[in-house]
Scaffold this motif. Structure first.
Motif, PDB file in Angstrom:
ATOM      1  N   THR A 102       0.812  -1.223   0.000  1.00  0.00           N
ATOM      2  CA  THR A 102       0.000   0.000   0.000  1.00  0.00           C
ATOM      3  C   THR A 102       0.840   1.264   0.000  1.00  0.00           C
ATOM      4  OG1 THR A 102      -0.136   0.043   2.424  1.00  0.00           O
ATOM      5  CG2 THR A 102      -1.898  -1.120   1.225  1.00  0.00           C
ATOM      6  N   GLN A 103       2.127   1.136   0.282  1.00  0.00           N
ATOM      7  CA  GLN A 103       3.050   2.264   0.373  1.00  0.00           C
ATOM      8  C   GLN A 103       2.620   3.259   1.452  1.00  0.00           C
ATOM      9  OE1 GLN A 103       3.540   3.831  -3.615  1.00  0.00           O
ATOM     10  NE2 GLN A 103       3.879   1.785  -4.438  1.00  0.00           N
ATOM     11  N   THR A 104       1.989   2.754   2.499  1.00  0.00           N
ATOM     12  CA  THR A 104       1.564   3.580   3.621  1.00  0.00           C
ATOM     13  C   THR A 104       1.414   2.704   4.859  1.00  0.00           C
ATOM     14  OG1 THR A 104      -0.105   5.141   4.429  1.00  0.00           O
ATOM     15  CG2 THR A 104      -0.903   3.337   3.068  1.00  0.00           C
ATOM     16  N   ILE A 109      -9.452 -18.462  -1.766  1.00  0.00           N
ATOM     17  CA  ILE A 109      -8.820 -17.396  -0.984  1.00  0.00           C
ATOM     18  C   ILE A 109      -9.162 -16.098  -1.670  1.00  0.00           C
ATOM     19  CG2 ILE A 109      -6.629 -16.310  -0.373  1.00  0.00           C
ATOM     20  CD1 ILE A 109      -5.489 -19.019   0.234  1.00  0.00           C
ATOM     21  N   THR A 110      -9.566 -15.122  -0.873  1.00  0.00           N
ATOM     22  CA  THR A 110      -9.888 -13.815  -1.422  1.00  0.00           C
ATOM     23  C   THR A 110      -9.054 -12.731  -0.756  1.00  0.00           C
ATOM     24  OG1 THR A 110     -11.663 -12.230  -1.856  1.00  0.00           O
ATOM     25  CG2 THR A 110     -11.808 -13.468   0.179  1.00  0.00           C
ATOM     26  N   TRP A 111      -8.686 -11.743  -1.556  1.00  0.00           N
ATOM     27  CA  TRP A 111      -8.024 -10.526  -1.074  1.00  0.00           C
ATOM     28  C   TRP A 111      -8.886  -9.360  -1.512  1.00  0.00           C
ATOM     29  CZ3 TRP A 111      -4.270  -9.787   2.261  1.00  0.00           C
ATOM     30  CH2 TRP A 111      -3.494 -10.899   2.605  1.00  0.00           C
ATOM     31  N   SER A 112      -9.138  -8.440  -0.606  1.00  0.00           N
ATOM     32  CA  SER A 112     -10.000  -7.319  -0.937  1.00  0.00           C
ATOM     33  C   SER A 112      -9.507  -6.050  -0.258  1.00  0.00           C
ATOM     34  CB  SER A 112     -11.431  -7.624  -0.468  1.00  0.00           C
ATOM     35  OG  SER A 112     -12.301  -6.593  -0.856  1.00  0.00           O
ATOM     36  N   ILE A 113      -9.637  -4.940  -0.964  1.00  0.00           N
ATOM     37  CA  ILE A 113      -9.370  -3.631  -0.375  1.00  0.00           C
ATOM     38  C   ILE A 113     -10.561  -2.740  -0.680  1.00  0.00           C
ATOM     39  CG2 ILE A 113      -8.064  -2.822  -2.396  1.00  0.00           C
ATOM     40  CD1 ILE A 113      -6.390  -1.106  -0.393  1.00  0.00           C
ATOM     41  N   GLN A 114     -10.993  -2.020   0.339  1.00  0.00           N
ATOM     42  CA  GLN A 114     -12.054  -1.022   0.188  1.00  0.00           C
ATOM     43  C   GLN A 114     -11.599   0.241   0.904  1.00  0.00           C
ATOM     44  OE1 GLN A 114     -15.772  -2.587   1.583  1.00  0.00           O
ATOM     45  NE2 GLN A 114     -15.896  -4.079  -0.051  1.00  0.00           N
ATOM     46  N   THR A 115     -11.781   1.369   0.258  1.00  0.00           N
ATOM     47  CA  THR A 115     -11.381   2.636   0.845  1.00  0.00           C
ATOM     48  C   THR A 115     -12.363   3.723   0.424  1.00  0.00           C
ATOM     49  OG1 THR A 115      -9.575   4.235   1.083  1.00  0.00           O
ATOM     50  CG2 THR A 115      -9.802   3.169  -1.075  1.00  0.00           C
ATOM     51  N   MET A 116     -12.467   4.744   1.224  1.00  0.00           N
ATOM     52  CA  MET A 116     -13.306   5.888   0.864  1.00  0.00           C
ATOM     53  C   MET A 116     -12.497   6.944   0.130  1.00  0.00           C
ATOM     54  SD  MET A 116     -15.750   6.069   4.197  1.00  0.00           S
ATOM     55  CE  MET A 116     -16.855   7.268   3.472  1.00  0.00           C
ATOM     56  N   ASN A 117     -11.157   6.798   0.109  1.00  0.00           N
ATOM     57  CA  ASN A 117     -10.299   7.769  -0.540  1.00  0.00           C
ATOM     58  C   ASN A 117      -9.218   7.044  -1.326  1.00  0.00           C
ATOM     59  OD1 ASN A 117      -8.896  10.006  -1.347  1.00  0.00           O
ATOM     60  ND2 ASN A 117      -8.185  10.577   0.694  1.00  0.00           N
ATOM     61  N   SER A 118      -9.597   6.513  -2.485  1.00  0.00           N
ATOM     62  CA  SER A 118      -8.651   5.728  -3.284  1.00  0.00           C
ATOM     63  C   SER A 118      -7.501   6.575  -3.822  1.00  0.00           C
ATOM     64  CB  SER A 118      -9.365   5.016  -4.431  1.00  0.00           C
ATOM     65  OG  SER A 118     -10.024   5.949  -5.253  1.00  0.00           O
ATOM     66  N   ALA A 119      -7.668   7.916  -3.856  1.00  0.00           N
ATOM     67  CA  ALA A 119      -6.614   8.792  -4.364  1.00  0.00           C
ATOM     68  C   ALA A 119      -5.386   8.796  -3.446  1.00  0.00           C
ATOM     69  CB  ALA A 119      -7.142  10.215  -4.525  1.00  0.00           C
ATOM     70  N   MET A 120      -5.546   8.400  -2.174  1.00  0.00           N
ATOM     71  CA  MET A 120      -4.408   8.411  -1.250  1.00  0.00           C
ATOM     72  C   MET A 120      -3.541   7.148  -1.368  1.00  0.00           C
ATOM     73  SD  MET A 120      -5.944   7.585   2.518  1.00  0.00           S
ATOM     74  CE  MET A 120      -5.277   6.050   3.147  1.00  0.00           C
ATOM     75  N   LEU A 121      -3.967   6.184  -2.197  1.00  0.00           N
ATOM     76  CA  LEU A 121      -3.268   4.913  -2.327  1.00  0.00           C
ATOM     77  C   LEU A 121      -2.857   4.661  -3.769  1.00  0.00           C
ATOM     78  CD1 LEU A 121      -5.792   2.821  -0.223  1.00  0.00           C
ATOM     79  CD2 LEU A 121      -3.473   3.445   0.474  1.00  0.00           C
ATOM     80  N   PRO A 122      -1.922   3.722  -3.962  1.00  0.00           N
ATOM     81  CA  PRO A 122      -1.659   3.273  -5.332  1.00  0.00           C
ATOM     82  C   PRO A 122      -2.940   2.651  -5.893  1.00  0.00           C
ATOM     83  CG  PRO A 122      -0.005   2.407  -3.792  1.00  0.00           C
ATOM     84  CD  PRO A 122      -1.086   3.046  -2.979  1.00  0.00           C
ATOM     85  N   ASP A 123      -2.932   2.335  -7.171  1.00  0.00           N
ATOM     86  CA  ASP A 123      -4.088   1.677  -7.781  1.00  0.00           C
ATOM     87  C   ASP A 123      -4.526   0.506  -6.906  1.00  0.00           C
ATOM     88  OD1 ASP A 123      -5.874   0.933 -10.116  1.00  0.00           O
ATOM     89  OD2 ASP A 123      -4.597  -0.867  -9.947  1.00  0.00           O
ATOM     90  N   LEU A 124      -5.815   0.467  -6.538  1.00  0.00           N
ATOM     91  CA  LEU A 124      -6.316  -0.540  -5.610  1.00  0.00           C
ATOM     92  C   LEU A 124      -6.067  -1.959  -6.105  1.00  0.00           C
ATOM     93  CD1 LEU A 124      -9.659   1.090  -4.414  1.00  0.00           C
ATOM     94  CD2 LEU A 124      -7.376   1.226  -3.384  1.00  0.00           C
ATOM     95  N   CYS A 125      -6.276  -2.183  -7.392  1.00  0.00           N
ATOM     96  CA  CYS A 125      -6.073  -3.540  -7.917  1.00  0.00           C
ATOM     97  C   CYS A 125      -4.598  -3.924  -7.947  1.00  0.00           C
ATOM     98  CB  CYS A 125      -6.726  -3.691  -9.282  1.00  0.00           C
ATOM     99  SG  CYS A 125      -8.540  -3.772  -9.162  1.00  0.00           S
ATOM    100  N   SER A 126      -3.695  -2.960  -8.034  1.00  0.00           N
ATOM    101  CA  SER A 126      -2.270  -3.317  -7.956  1.00  0.00           C
ATOM    102  C   SER A 126      -1.937  -3.805  -6.546  1.00  0.00           C
ATOM    103  CB  SER A 126      -1.381  -2.130  -8.352  1.00  0.00           C
ATOM    104  OG  SER A 126      -1.395  -1.122  -7.353  1.00  0.00           O
ATOM    105  N   ILE A 127      -2.633  -3.272  -5.547  1.00  0.00           N
ATOM    106  CA  ILE A 127      -2.422  -3.729  -4.163  1.00  0.00           C
ATOM    107  C   ILE A 127      -2.911  -5.163  -3.996  1.00  0.00           C
ATOM    108  CG2 ILE A 127      -3.108  -3.369  -1.751  1.00  0.00           C
ATOM    109  CD1 ILE A 127      -3.257  -0.315  -2.455  1.00  0.00           C
ATOM    110  N   THR A 128      -4.151  -5.440  -4.405  1.00  0.00           N
ATOM    111  CA  THR A 128      -4.674  -6.798  -4.243  1.00  0.00           C
ATOM    112  C   THR A 128      -3.935  -7.786  -5.140  1.00  0.00           C
ATOM    113  OG1 THR A 128      -6.513  -6.331  -5.748  1.00  0.00           O
ATOM    114  CG2 THR A 128      -6.958  -6.167  -3.375  1.00  0.00           C
ATOM    115  N   ASP A 129      -3.508  -7.344  -6.334  1.00  0.00           N
ATOM    116  CA  ASP A 129      -2.701  -8.214  -7.199  1.00  0.00           C
ATOM    117  C   ASP A 129      -1.435  -8.645  -6.462  1.00  0.00           C
ATOM    118  OD1 ASP A 129      -4.450  -8.045  -9.375  1.00  0.00           O
ATOM    119  OD2 ASP A 129      -3.264  -6.508 -10.414  1.00  0.00           O
TER     120      ASP A 129
END
Length: 173
Positions: free
Chosen positions: A56-58, A142-162
């Motif tokens: 997530t780089q955070t 197996i599932t990996w999921s990310i949910q956020t209200m401010n996706s602009a503060m993170l790298p691309d969400l799918c790159s994180i779950t990938d």
């Protein structure tokens, strides 16, 4: 004579009991993990807190659930004095049906993309504020999921779950 016959019967019974015990086959040794093609069990499906921070780089995600079924790292984001509750999760479902999971994601309005991770079939479900990856092996998902209200503060969400799904597959596949 009765005493002699009684003694002979008792001795014969003892001999037969002794012989019978030795002639019985030993119970089979317990089997090792069945080769059903299931995932190996590992805490948080093989991913650490440091892996979450790197992907997530955070450091805004803190683990708040750590169970046999999976883990959840909550985003340290507040709405006033109320925690937003968004975050990253991984879950291991035994006997799950990928079609049911796919249908639930479609009903949520997410875009579905078929994929394979480390040789296992799965799919990605995403929208602006969420990205999930489901990977199946045998009767496991197996599932990996990310949910956020401010996706602009993170790298691309799918790159994180990938990234997390790849790490997980390398460690539990």
């Amino acid at each position: 004579m009765k005493r002699l016959i009684g003694s002979a019967v008792a001795v014969t019974a003892l001999l037969l009991a002794g012989c019978g015990g030795a002639a019985e086959p030993e119970p089979p040794a317990p089997e090792t993990a069945p080769s059903t093609g299931a995932f190996r069990s590992d805490d948080c499906n093989g991913v650490t807190d440091a892996d979450i921070t790197k992907a997530t780089q955070t450091s805004v995600f803190k683990k708040v659930v750590d169970s046999d079924a999976g883990c959840f790292w909550q985003e340290d984001t507040m709405l006033g004095t109320f925690g937003a509750g968004m975050g990253i999760s991984t879950w291991w479902y035994r006997g799950s049906d990928m079609d049911v999971e796919r249908e639930l994601e479609q009903q949520a309005g997410r875009t579905i993309t078929e994929l394979a991770v480390d040789g296992n079939k799965g799919f990605k479900a995403s929208d602006t504020n969420a990205c999930s990856i489901y990977v199946a092996k045998g009767g496991d998902v197996i599932t990996w999921s990310i949910q956020t209200m401010n996706s602009a503060m993170l790298p691309d969400l799918c790159s994180i779950t990938d990234r997390l799904a790849q790490l997980s597959q390398q460690r539990v596949n």
